[in-house]
Design a protein around this motif. Structure first.
Motif, PDB file in Angstrom:
ATOM      1  N   LEU A  18       0.838  -1.197   0.000  1.00 43.47           N
ATOM      2  CA  LEU A  18       0.000   0.000   0.000  1.00 43.47           C
ATOM      3  C   LEU A  18       0.876   1.252   0.000  1.00 43.47           C
ATOM      4  CD1 LEU A  18      -2.729   1.393   0.050  1.00 43.47           C
ATOM      5  CD2 LEU A  18      -2.809   0.993   2.533  1.00 43.47           C
ATOM      6  N   ALA A  19       1.925   1.270   0.805  1.00 45.11           N
ATOM      7  CA  ALA A  19       2.844   2.415   0.830  1.00 45.11           C
ATOM      8  C   ALA A  19       3.500   2.612  -0.535  1.00 45.11           C
ATOM      9  CB  ALA A  19       3.900   2.219   1.917  1.00 45.11           C
ATOM     10  N   GLN A  20       3.880   1.536  -1.192  1.00 45.97           N
ATOM     11  CA  GLN A  20       4.503   1.630  -2.515  1.00 45.97           C
ATOM     12  C   GLN A  20       3.540   2.236  -3.527  1.00 45.97           C
ATOM     13  OE1 GLN A  20       7.637   0.957  -3.128  1.00 45.97           O
ATOM     14  NE2 GLN A  20       7.633   1.230  -5.337  1.00 45.97           N
TER      15      GLN A  20
ATOM     16  N   LEU B 288       1.839   6.802  -6.929  1.00 43.43           N
ATOM     17  CA  LEU B 288       0.786   7.764  -7.245  1.00 43.43           C
ATOM     18  C   LEU B 288       1.296   9.190  -7.017  1.00 43.43           C
ATOM     19  CD1 LEU B 288      -2.125   8.565  -7.955  1.00 43.43           C
ATOM     20  CD2 LEU B 288      -2.717   8.171  -5.552  1.00 43.43           C
ATOM     21  N   ARG B 289       1.943   9.418  -5.885  1.00 47.02           N
ATOM     22  CA  ARG B 289       2.478  10.755  -5.602  1.00 47.02           C
ATOM     23  C   ARG B 289       3.514  11.187  -6.641  1.00 47.02           C
ATOM     24  NH1 ARG B 289       2.929  12.426   0.411  1.00 47.02           N
ATOM     25  NH2 ARG B 289       4.694  13.509  -0.486  1.00 47.02           N
ATOM     26  N   LEU B 290       4.292  10.234  -7.143  1.00 47.52           N
ATOM     27  CA  LEU B 290       5.322  10.565  -8.139  1.00 47.52           C
ATOM     28  C   LEU B 290       4.734  11.175  -9.405  1.00 47.52           C
ATOM     29  CD1 LEU B 290       7.915   7.660  -8.099  1.00 47.52           C
ATOM     30  CD2 LEU B 290       8.351  10.075  -7.627  1.00 47.52           C
ATOM     31  N   THR B 291       3.488  10.857  -9.718  1.00 43.79           N
ATOM     32  CA  THR B 291       2.901  11.409 -10.941  1.00 43.79           C
ATOM     33  C   THR B 291       2.808  12.934 -10.878  1.00 43.79           C
ATOM     34  OG1 THR B 291       0.604  11.153 -10.188  1.00 43.79           O
ATOM     35  CG2 THR B 291       1.585   9.307 -11.426  1.00 43.79           C
TER      36      THR B 291
ATOM     37  N   ILE C  39      -4.919  12.031  -6.548  1.00 47.77           N
ATOM     38  CA  ILE C  39      -4.183  11.865  -5.289  1.00 47.77           C
ATOM     39  C   ILE C  39      -5.098  12.205  -4.116  1.00 47.77           C
ATOM     40  CG2 ILE C  39      -2.199  12.638  -3.915  1.00 47.77           C
ATOM     41  CD1 ILE C  39      -0.772  13.137  -6.679  1.00 47.77           C
ATOM     42  N   LYS C  40      -5.838  13.300  -4.245  1.00 46.51           N
ATOM     43  CA  LYS C  40      -6.785  13.693  -3.196  1.00 46.51           C
ATOM     44  C   LYS C  40      -7.844  12.610  -2.993  1.00 46.51           C
ATOM     45  CE  LYS C  40     -10.124  17.331  -2.111  1.00 46.51           C
ATOM     46  NZ  LYS C  40     -10.663  18.632  -2.543  1.00 46.51           N
ATOM     47  N   HIS C  41      -8.361  12.062  -4.079  1.00 45.30           N
ATOM     48  CA  HIS C  41      -9.375  11.011  -3.995  1.00 45.30           C
ATOM     49  C   HIS C  41      -8.841   9.781  -3.264  1.00 45.30           C
ATOM     50  CE1 HIS C  41     -12.417   8.085  -5.054  1.00 45.30           C
ATOM     51  NE2 HIS C  41     -11.474   7.338  -5.603  1.00 45.30           N
ATOM     52  N   CYS C  42      -7.625   9.375  -3.586  1.00 48.65           N
ATOM     53  CA  CYS C  42      -7.063   8.177  -2.939  1.00 48.65           C
ATOM     54  C   CYS C  42      -6.873   8.403  -1.442  1.00 48.65           C
ATOM     55  CB  CYS C  42      -5.758   7.758  -3.608  1.00 48.65           C
ATOM     56  SG  CYS C  42      -6.040   6.951  -5.199  1.00 48.65           S
ATOM     57  N   ALA C  43      -6.446   9.588  -1.046  1.00 50.19           N
ATOM     58  CA  ALA C  43      -6.311   9.892   0.384  1.00 50.19           C
ATOM     59  C   ALA C  43      -7.673   9.821   1.062  1.00 50.19           C
ATOM     60  CB  ALA C  43      -5.681  11.270   0.578  1.00 50.19           C
ATOM     61  N   SER C  44      -8.681  10.431   0.451  1.00 49.78           N
ATOM     62  CA  SER C  44     -10.026  10.435   1.021  1.00 49.78           C
ATOM     63  C   SER C  44     -10.609   9.026   1.092  1.00 49.78           C
ATOM     64  CB  SER C  44     -10.928  11.336   0.160  1.00 49.78           C
ATOM     65  OG  SER C  44     -12.260  11.244   0.572  1.00 49.78           O
ATOM     66  N   THR C  45     -10.405   8.256   0.043  1.00 52.12           N
ATOM     67  CA  THR C  45     -10.926   6.887   0.007  1.00 52.12           C
ATOM     68  C   THR C  45     -10.275   6.028   1.079  1.00 52.12           C
ATOM     69  OG1 THR C  45     -11.452   7.066  -2.331  1.00 52.12           O
ATOM     70  CG2 THR C  45     -11.153   4.835  -1.454  1.00 52.12           C
ATOM     71  N   GLU C  46      -8.957   6.151   1.215  1.00 53.73           N
ATOM     72  CA  GLU C  46      -8.265   5.359   2.238  1.00 53.73           C
ATOM     73  C   GLU C  46      -8.761   5.739   3.633  1.00 53.73           C
ATOM     74  OE1 GLU C  46      -3.746   4.525   3.852  1.00 53.73           O
ATOM     75  OE2 GLU C  46      -4.029   4.892   1.704  1.00 53.73           O
TER      76      GLU C  46
END
Length: 188
Positions: free
Chosen positions: A19-21, A26-29, A53-60
């Motif tokens: 998950l961290a990877q 994703l952040r690298l994009t 990136i914002k969506h993935c943070a919110s979803t997690e």
């Protein structure tokens, strides 16, 4: 962070490492993009690098709140809004939130004795199966890896529209890898 997850000693460590990877790639994009590019939607979809990136943070965060059995009202407008950067919101704001979410996830998972612990299924949303009453924490972590990887792929495609940059050249640039005949770090 290297391009591959390192050796792992157990399932929990492996799930969190993968998950961290996926968060990292994703952040690298976003690496080297301007504010305008982070908000831009250069493909047929309304997706942007910053919004993904914002969506993935919110979803997690939402899934970990579910693991913690904290009630969450379904708000479709908020869901749609988490796919784009708000007026005045910066990528640094989004990255800081994602770091908080990552720490929250790791703390939550470290406090759970059994990854098989039941996580109630929300039957109020149409995408969850009606014949399952509970996921497991293990399933949630695998789902988060899948979700983050899917959106990292979307972000890769959007990023390529700007300057052709792809994951490994971006990683090489961000991490200062030496240039080789077969690996050229991205340059603006």
């Amino acid at each position: 962070m290297p391009g591959q997850v390192g050796a792992i000693s157990d399932e929990r460590e492996g799930l969190l490492a993968y998950l961290a990877q996926m968060r990292y790639v994703l952040r690298l994009t976003a690496y080297g993009l301007s504010t305008e590019q982070l908000r831009a939607t250069p493909t047929a979809s309304p997706l942007s690098v910053g919004g993904l990136i914002k969506h993935c943070a919110s979803t997690e965060r939402g899934w970990i709140d579910t693991v913690r059995q904290q009630p969450q009202p379904v708000d479709y407008q908020a869901y749609a809004d988490n796919f784009r950067l708000a007026e005045g919101e910066t990528i640094e704001d989004v990255f800081a939130e994602y770091e908080r979410v990552a720490a929250y996830t790791e703390k939550t998972v470290s406090e759970i004795a059994d990854l098989g612990q039941a996580v109630p299924v929300d039957h109020s949303v149409p995408w969850n199966p009606k014949d399952i009453d509970a996921w497991s924490v293990r399933w949630v972590l695998l789902h988060l890896i899948q979700e983050t990887a899917r959106h990292a792929g979307h972000a890769d495609i959007i990023r390529e529209q700007f300057d052709g940059a792809t994951a490994y050249p971006l990683m090489a640039a961000a991490e200062g890898w030496p240039e080789t005949d077969w690996m050229k770090p991205w340059r603006p």
